[in-house]
Write an enzyme that holds these catalytic residues in place. Structure first.
Site, PDB file in Angstrom:
ATOM      1  N   ILE A 257       0.833  -1.116   0.053  1.00 47.52           N
ATOM      2  CA  ILE A 257       0.107   0.065   0.025  1.00 47.52           C
ATOM      3  C   ILE A 257       0.725   1.460  -0.068  1.00 47.52           C
ATOM      4  O   ILE A 257       0.204   2.307   0.080  1.00 47.52           O
ATOM      5  CB  ILE A 257      -1.094   0.093   1.186  1.00 47.52           C
ATOM      6  CG1 ILE A 257      -0.270  -0.124   2.433  1.00 47.52           C
ATOM      7  CG2 ILE A 257      -1.957  -1.192   0.929  1.00 47.52           C
ATOM      8  CD1 ILE A 257      -1.232   0.058   3.711  1.00 47.52           C
ATOM      9  N   GLY A 258       2.308   1.126   0.137  1.00 47.60           N
ATOM     10  CA  GLY A 258       3.021   2.107   0.071  1.00 47.60           C
ATOM     11  C   GLY A 258       4.547   1.874   0.318  1.00 47.60           C
ATOM     12  O   GLY A 258       4.735   0.838   0.445  1.00 47.60           O
ATOM     13  N   VAL A 259       5.233   2.893   0.067  1.00 52.82           N
ATOM     14  CA  VAL A 259       6.643   2.703   0.178  1.00 52.82           C
ATOM     15  C   VAL A 259       7.150   3.849   1.010  1.00 52.82           C
ATOM     16  O   VAL A 259       7.342   4.971   0.774  1.00 52.82           O
ATOM     17  CB  VAL A 259       7.727   2.576  -0.899  1.00 52.82           C
ATOM     18  CG1 VAL A 259       9.029   2.427  -0.881  1.00 52.82           C
ATOM     19  CG2 VAL A 259       6.899   1.780  -2.023  1.00 52.82           C
ATOM     20  N   GLY A 260       7.894   3.522   1.976  1.00 47.24           N
ATOM     21  CA  GLY A 260       8.494   4.746   3.163  1.00 47.24           C
ATOM     22  C   GLY A 260       9.929   4.515   3.038  1.00 47.24           C
ATOM     23  O   GLY A 260      10.657   3.827   2.176  1.00 47.24           O
ATOM     24  N   GLY A 261      10.524   5.502   4.173  1.00 49.11           N
ATOM     25  CA  GLY A 261      11.967   5.520   4.124  1.00 49.11           C
ATOM     26  C   GLY A 261      12.552   4.084   4.576  1.00 49.11           C
ATOM     27  O   GLY A 261      13.765   4.011   4.322  1.00 49.11           O
TER      28      GLY A 261
ATOM     29  N   GLY B 109      11.179   0.961   4.080  1.00 47.95           N
ATOM     30  CA  GLY B 109      10.883  -0.007   3.044  1.00 47.95           C
ATOM     31  C   GLY B 109       9.482  -0.056   2.678  1.00 47.95           C
ATOM     32  O   GLY B 109       8.598   1.039   2.578  1.00 47.95           O
ATOM     33  N   LYS B 110       8.842  -1.328   1.879  1.00 45.59           N
ATOM     34  CA  LYS B 110       7.588  -1.516   1.443  1.00 45.59           C
ATOM     35  C   LYS B 110       6.514  -1.618   2.728  1.00 45.59           C
ATOM     36  O   LYS B 110       6.931  -2.197   3.814  1.00 45.59           O
ATOM     37  CB  LYS B 110       7.562  -2.700   0.605  1.00 45.59           C
ATOM     38  CG  LYS B 110       8.177  -2.391  -0.628  1.00 45.59           C
ATOM     39  CD  LYS B 110       7.955  -3.705  -1.737  1.00 45.59           C
ATOM     40  CE  LYS B 110       8.765  -3.162  -2.974  1.00 45.59           C
ATOM     41  NZ  LYS B 110       8.699  -4.559  -3.904  1.00 45.59           N
TER      42      LYS B 110
ATOM     43  N   LYS C 135       5.788  -3.399   7.762  1.00 44.19           N
ATOM     44  CA  LYS C 135       6.872  -2.510   7.125  1.00 44.19           C
ATOM     45  C   LYS C 135       7.965  -3.342   6.960  1.00 44.19           C
ATOM     46  O   LYS C 135       8.583  -4.113   7.930  1.00 44.19           O
ATOM     47  CB  LYS C 135       7.253  -1.413   7.844  1.00 44.19           C
ATOM     48  CG  LYS C 135       6.438  -0.096   7.771  1.00 44.19           C
ATOM     49  CD  LYS C 135       7.218   1.120   8.458  1.00 44.19           C
ATOM     50  CE  LYS C 135       6.570   2.452   8.648  1.00 44.19           C
ATOM     51  NZ  LYS C 135       7.326   3.534   9.358  1.00 44.19           N
TER      52      LYS C 135
ATOM     53  N   ASP D 101      11.329  13.860  13.035  1.00 41.65           N
ATOM     54  CA  ASP D 101      10.800  13.825  11.653  1.00 41.65           C
ATOM     55  C   ASP D 101       9.234  14.048  11.586  1.00 41.65           C
ATOM     56  O   ASP D 101       8.368  13.442  10.839  1.00 41.65           O
ATOM     57  CB  ASP D 101      10.912  12.411  10.936  1.00 41.65           C
ATOM     58  CG  ASP D 101      11.072  12.426   9.376  1.00 41.65           C
ATOM     59  OD1 ASP D 101      11.067  13.628   9.105  1.00 41.65           O
ATOM     60  OD2 ASP D 101      10.962  11.488   8.812  1.00 41.65           O
TER      61      ASP D 101
END
Length: 361
Positions: A45-49, A51-52, A67, A160
């Site tokens: 559903i997404g990719v962050g800093g 990983g997937k 994650k 962050d």
């Protein structure tokens, strides 16, 4: 924490200089393989800093967000350990909950409660999601402020804070997420830490960037950027706009100074914000963005002012709200003739400044 996967007490340590015992919720890798159909890409559903990110239904019927670290990530073992460290020690209604983790077979996987309505940014711009009311936006800001205030009272600096890291559950309750680069003071009241500069460019406290000294006021600065995102429904940095309007924070502060903040708000809020509520909200955001941390309010003060802005909004106007509002009509909203647009930002190639991540100076 505890389920059928729970084992004995485990200790996880890193460079944060504190040692926290917690009841492990270490999930076997094979169980996650089964739950994700061997990490089927259709579940991403997404990719962050880190990983997937997968949406997964565990065998007991629990819906979770998973994650999984990827080697191309700009984060790693330290961020993985810090995330577990923070979320296993601190629990609050406005912090996302860690359900478990997996560190078998050189994997680094984090499992969180699933947040049905995704991140705040997607509800402000860049998607087809319905626009949120001003009252709803204020409630979300208040919830996020409560989460940050709780962290600061426990000597944790997030580092962050951004709209992408404020998640919304099925009831649009805001919860702070992504603690991988957070810092914890060694003493209960220690909220000043010298460190390598990390964070996201569009939200980064300039004082922190120049001095490498991060304090809770660095989070306050970042939150001030988020407040203007919420009001204006615009990216924190936008290279498609002129140099004058490239930084939302700088542009909004100038408009506030000139008494023109109402001209850059989200057009969907036209005629729907009571003047006193807008004034209090704008003043609060500007104070968060003061050049020096000593001049910024504490997160507790920010929380109180946001609650007051909501109180000022609460009386329902039964007749035409436009007659009671200082907000201009939509044609005026789109008229930027009062803004100097002579300087081009075309030399800046990326339009995703709120995704650019600082690892060091």
């Amino acid at each position: 924490m505890g389920t059928k996967y729970s084992k004995a007490t485990t200790y996880v340590t890193d460079t944060m200089s504190y040692h926290v015992p917690f009841e492990s919720f270490r999930v076997p890798f094979v169980a996650l393989q089964e739950a994700t159909n061997n990490f089927d890409e259709s579940l991403v559903i997404g990719v962050g800093g880190f990983g997937k990110i997968y949406r997964v239904l565990l065998c007991d019927g629990t819906k979770v967000a998973l994650k999984r670290y990827t080697p191309e990530s700009n984060q790693g073992l330290q961020e993985f350990q810090t995330e577990i460290e923070i979320l296993s020690k601190f629990c609050h209604p406005h912090l996302v909950s860690l359900i478990g983790y997996c560190d078998e077979n050189n994997e680094m996987i984090l499992i969180y409660e699933y947040m049905e309505n995704g991140n705040l940014r997607n509800h402000l711009y860049g998607s087809d999601l319905p626009s949120m009311s001003w009252e709803q936006r204020l409630e979300i800001c208040i919830g996020a402020a409560r989460g940050l205030h709780y962290l600061h009272t426990n000597a944790v600096i997030h580092r962050d804070v951004k709209s992408l890291n404020i998640l919304l559950d099925e009831n649009f309750v805001a919860k702070i997420s992504d603690f991988g680069i957070s810092k914890k003071g060694t003493e209960p009241d220690q909220t000043r830490v010298t460190t390598i500069v990390k964070g996201t460019v569009a939200y980064l406290d300039p004082e922190y960037y120049l001095s490498s000294l991060v304090t809770e006021k660095s989070d306050v600065y970042s939150f001030g950027v988020v407040l203007f995102e919420v009001l204006c429904a615009r990216p924190a940095m936008d290279s498609s706009r002129s140099r004058k309007m490239f930084s939302l924070a700088n542009w909004a502060m100038e408009c506030q100074k000139n008494g023109q903040l109402e001209r850059i708000i989200d057009p969907n809020l036209v005629g729907k914000i009571r003047p006193d509520s807008l004034r209090k909200f704008g003043e609060t955001a500007v104070k968060c963005l003061a050049d020096y941390g000593v001049d910024r309010p504490s997160m507790g003060d920010v929380l109180w002012k946001l609650e007051y802005a909501l109180h000022l909004q609460e009386p329902v106007i039964q007749d035409d709200p436009a007659e009671h509002s200082t907000i201009p009509n939509r044609d005026q909203i789109n008229d930027f003739s009062h803004v100097d647009d002579s300087s081009s930002a075309a030399s800046i190639e990326t339009s995703n400044w709120d995704d650019i991540y600082i690892r060091d100076k």
